[in-house]
Write a protein that holds these residues in place. Structure first.
Motif, mmCIF file in Angstrom:
data_model
loop_
_atom_site.group_PDB
_atom_site.id
_atom_site.type_symbol
_atom_site.label_atom_id
_atom_site.label_comp_id
_atom_site.label_asym_id
_atom_site.label_seq_id
_atom_site.Cartn_x
_atom_site.Cartn_y
_atom_site.Cartn_z
ATOM 1 N N VAL A 1 0.845 -1.197 0.000
ATOM 2 C CA VAL A 1 0.000 0.000 0.000
ATOM 3 C C VAL A 1 0.878 1.243 0.000
ATOM 4 N N GLU A 2 0.468 2.282 -0.735
ATOM 5 C CA GLU A 2 1.092 3.599 -0.623
ATOM 6 C C GLU A 2 -0.005 4.647 -0.606
ATOM 7 N N ALA A 3 0.241 5.739 0.122
ATOM 8 C CA ALA A 3 -0.823 6.715 0.328
ATOM 9 C C ALA A 3 -0.250 8.091 0.612
ATOM 10 N N ASP A 4 -1.123 9.108 0.521
ATOM 11 C CA ASP A 4 -0.734 10.491 0.782
ATOM 12 C C ASP A 4 -1.213 10.990 2.138
ATOM 13 N N SER A 5 -1.847 10.122 2.912
ATOM 14 C CA SER A 5 -2.269 10.483 4.261
ATOM 15 C C SER A 5 -2.424 9.219 5.082
ATOM 16 N N ILE A 6 -2.430 9.374 6.394
ATOM 17 C CA ILE A 6 -2.611 8.219 7.273
ATOM 18 C C ILE A 6 -3.995 7.613 7.070
ATOM 19 N N GLU A 7 -4.995 8.458 6.897
ATOM 20 C CA GLU A 7 -6.356 7.975 6.688
ATOM 21 C C GLU A 7 -6.455 7.132 5.412
ATOM 22 N N GLU A 8 -5.812 7.610 4.344
ATOM 23 C CA GLU A 8 -5.829 6.858 3.084
ATOM 24 C C GLU A 8 -5.097 5.533 3.231
ATOM 25 N N LEU A 9 -3.963 5.548 3.940
ATOM 26 C CA LEU A 9 -3.199 4.318 4.151
ATOM 27 C C LEU A 9 -4.054 3.277 4.875
ATOM 28 N N LEU A 10 -4.736 3.681 5.938
ATOM 29 C CA LEU A 10 -5.545 2.754 6.717
ATOM 30 C C LEU A 10 -6.735 2.248 5.905
ATOM 31 N N GLU A 11 -7.318 3.127 5.109
ATOM 32 C CA GLU A 11 -8.446 2.717 4.273
ATOM 33 C C GLU A 11 -8.016 1.680 3.243
ATOM 34 N N LYS A 12 -6.903 1.947 2.556
ATOM 35 C CA LYS A 12 -6.403 1.001 1.553
ATOM 36 C C LYS A 12 -5.979 -0.311 2.201
ATOM 37 N N ALA A 13 -5.376 -0.212 3.391
ATOM 38 C CA ALA A 13 -4.916 -1.416 4.091
ATOM 39 C C ALA A 13 -6.073 -2.344 4.425
ATOM 40 N N GLY A 14 -7.246 -1.770 4.638
ATOM 41 C CA GLY A 14 -8.416 -2.588 4.939
ATOM 42 C C GLY A 14 -9.036 -3.222 3.716
ATOM 43 N N GLU A 15 -8.617 -2.781 2.525
ATOM 44 C CA GLU A 15 -9.219 -3.277 1.287
ATOM 45 C C GLU A 15 -8.373 -4.313 0.570
ATOM 46 N N VAL A 16 -7.122 -4.480 0.995
ATOM 47 C CA VAL A 16 -6.234 -5.434 0.327
ATOM 48 C C VAL A 16 -6.115 -6.719 1.141
ATOM 49 N N GLU A 17 -5.700 -7.789 0.445
ATOM 50 C CA GLU A 17 -5.415 -9.047 1.134
ATOM 51 C C GLU A 17 -3.929 -9.068 1.485
ATOM 52 N N TRP A 18 -3.643 -9.133 2.755
ATOM 53 C CA TRP A 18 -2.245 -9.103 3.218
ATOM 54 C C TRP A 18 -1.637 -10.502 3.132
ATOM 55 N N PRO A 19 -0.497 -10.630 2.441
ATOM 56 C CA PRO A 19 0.148 -11.950 2.301
ATOM 57 C C PRO A 19 0.967 -12.301 3.548
ATOM 58 N N ILE A 20 0.288 -12.370 4.674
ATOM 59 C CA ILE A 20 0.957 -12.602 5.955
ATOM 60 C C ILE A 20 0.938 -14.091 6.275
ATOM 61 N N LYS A 21 2.097 -14.602 6.662
ATOM 62 C CA LYS A 21 2.218 -15.999 7.097
ATOM 63 C C LYS A 21 2.436 -16.019 8.602
ATOM 64 N N GLY A 22 1.569 -16.722 9.326
ATOM 65 C CA GLY A 22 1.704 -16.803 10.768
ATOM 66 C C GLY A 22 1.324 -15.504 11.450
ATOM 67 N N THR A 23 2.075 -15.168 12.500
ATOM 68 C CA THR A 23 1.811 -13.945 13.255
ATOM 69 C C THR A 23 2.517 -12.749 12.608
ATOM 70 N N PHE A 24 2.136 -11.541 13.033
ATOM 71 C CA PHE A 24 2.731 -10.353 12.434
ATOM 72 C C PHE A 24 2.957 -9.268 13.480
ATOM 73 N N LYS A 25 3.766 -8.287 13.066
ATOM 74 C CA LYS A 25 4.022 -7.083 13.852
ATOM 75 C C LYS A 25 4.180 -5.925 12.876
ATOM 76 N N VAL A 26 3.736 -4.740 13.257
ATOM 77 C CA VAL A 26 3.907 -3.540 12.427
ATOM 78 C C VAL A 26 5.054 -2.714 12.992
ATOM 79 N N ASP A 27 5.971 -2.349 12.133
ATOM 80 C CA ASP A 27 7.142 -1.572 12.538
ATOM 81 C C ASP A 27 7.245 -0.353 11.620
ATOM 82 N N THR A 28 7.528 0.822 12.195
ATOM 83 C CA THR A 28 7.567 2.066 11.415
ATOM 84 C C THR A 28 8.988 2.571 11.221
#
Length: 332
Positions: A63-90
């Motif tokens: 995902v890429e975005a021009d605002s935090i709100e857009e990033l979160l919105e797009k993140a909710g619309e895509v399928e994340w290719p996550i295997k097992g557990t995850f962590k978010v790091d900035t």
């Protein structure tokens, strides 16, 4: 689409190292945001990207975005290719325009809502968010652990000489030549450049005028498990005699900068000129030379006089008494 974070100490050199590998892999850089590169390439490029020296990590850009709100919105619309557990790091870059202090928690909640479990201590998948002029989120695929390079620094080698390029820079010089099969270092010293080339699967050829350097370089190569090498005692200004029927795909080298002792009693600039001529003669047409020279030597003029074409030049200040340029030349 991939993302790649380069290191900030030699950023132009780091970017061009990535570009050289992508040219071999069939990909390209399509955007840059400070140290963040957006790359149009697929998994076929991993073989070459894994060779990088001046990189921090790469991964799949989701995902890429021009605002935090857009990033979160797009993140909710895509399928994340996550295997097992995850962590978010900035990763907050120097040009970050957004307040991302609470973003890991917010994005983590969005991804968690898709059914994935959070593990903050030992996640199976690391979701990386980069903040620059824009916001980017992706899945880390490869981390270039600094420890892997640090353990090959000069003082860790069996044969130790204090004057040596950092292994990351040595690796970058090799990659800037776009070598796929082999490389020559006519001023190999303790073998630092050859070590990095050998570790990415190239056959390495080395030359040094001092017998102890030839023996020491072989000791170092063997220590790091490199078996496909050919080392010769000889003069970097007479490579045609050392390799009479050989033309090389690529050359990477860091000639000595200093005293008459390290230059075998010859004047420095004259040594450089004659060595450049000899390297030109043993390089295949289309082959590349990556080389370091002190800043008070006009490497471009001397190389172009011989027939080389300058592709790139990068400045580095080592300390107050040493400034140098790394050059990339091509033999037309």
């Amino acid at each position: 689409m991939l993302y790649l974070e380069i290191l900030g100490n030699l950023p132009e050199m780091a970017r061009d190292e990535v570009r050289a590998m992508l040219e071999l892999a069939g990909g390209e850089i399509v955007g840059q945001d400070y140290l963040f590169l957006k790359i149009d390439a697929d998994e076929k490029s991993f073989h070459y990207l894994n060779r990088l020296g001046l990189a921090h990590e790469y991964g799949e850009l989701i995902v890429e975005a021009d605002s935090i709100e857009e990033l979160l919105e797009k993140a909710g619309e895509v399928e994340w290719p996550i295997k097992g557990t995850f962590k978010v790091d900035t990763e907050t870059m120097a040009n970050c325009r957004f307040n991302v202090l609470d973003l890991p928690r917010k994005l983590g909640a969005v991804i968690h809502a898709q059914g994935f479990k959070v593990n903050l201590s030992k996640p199976d998948t690391l979701v990386r968010v980069y903040c620059g002029e824009r916001l980017y989120a992706g899945i880390r695929l490869k981390f270039f652990d600094p420890k892997d390079f640090e353990k090959r620094k000069a003082h860790h080698r069996p044969f130790f000489r204090p004057i040596s390029l950092h292994p990351r820079v040595s690796r970058a010089l090799v990659n800037l030549t776009k070598a796929k099969r082999e490389i020559l270092d006519p001023f190999m010293g303790a073998g630092g450049i050859l070590m990095e080339a050998g570790l990415i699967g190239l056959k390495v050829y080395g030359v040094d005028i001092k017998p102890e350097m030839v023996e020491g370089a072989e000791m170092n190569l063997r220590h790091y498990g490199i078996k496909d090498y050919e080392l010769k005692l000889g003069d970097a200004t007479k490579l045609e005699e050392l390799f009479p029927n050989k033309r090389f795909e690529a050359i990477a080298t860091d000639p000595p900068y200093g005293t008459s002792a390290t230059l075998a009693g010859r004047k420095r600039d004259e040594l450089y000129r004659k060595a450049l001529e000899s390297m030109y003669n043993v390089l295949k047409p289309g082959g590349r030379l990556a080389i370091a020279f002190p800043a008070d030597f006009d490497g471009r003029t001397e190389a172009e006089r011989i027939g080389f074409k300058l592709l790139a030049r990068y400045y580095q200040r080592v300390h107050k008494s040493l400034e140098r340029y790394f050059y990339v030349f091509e033999r037309p």
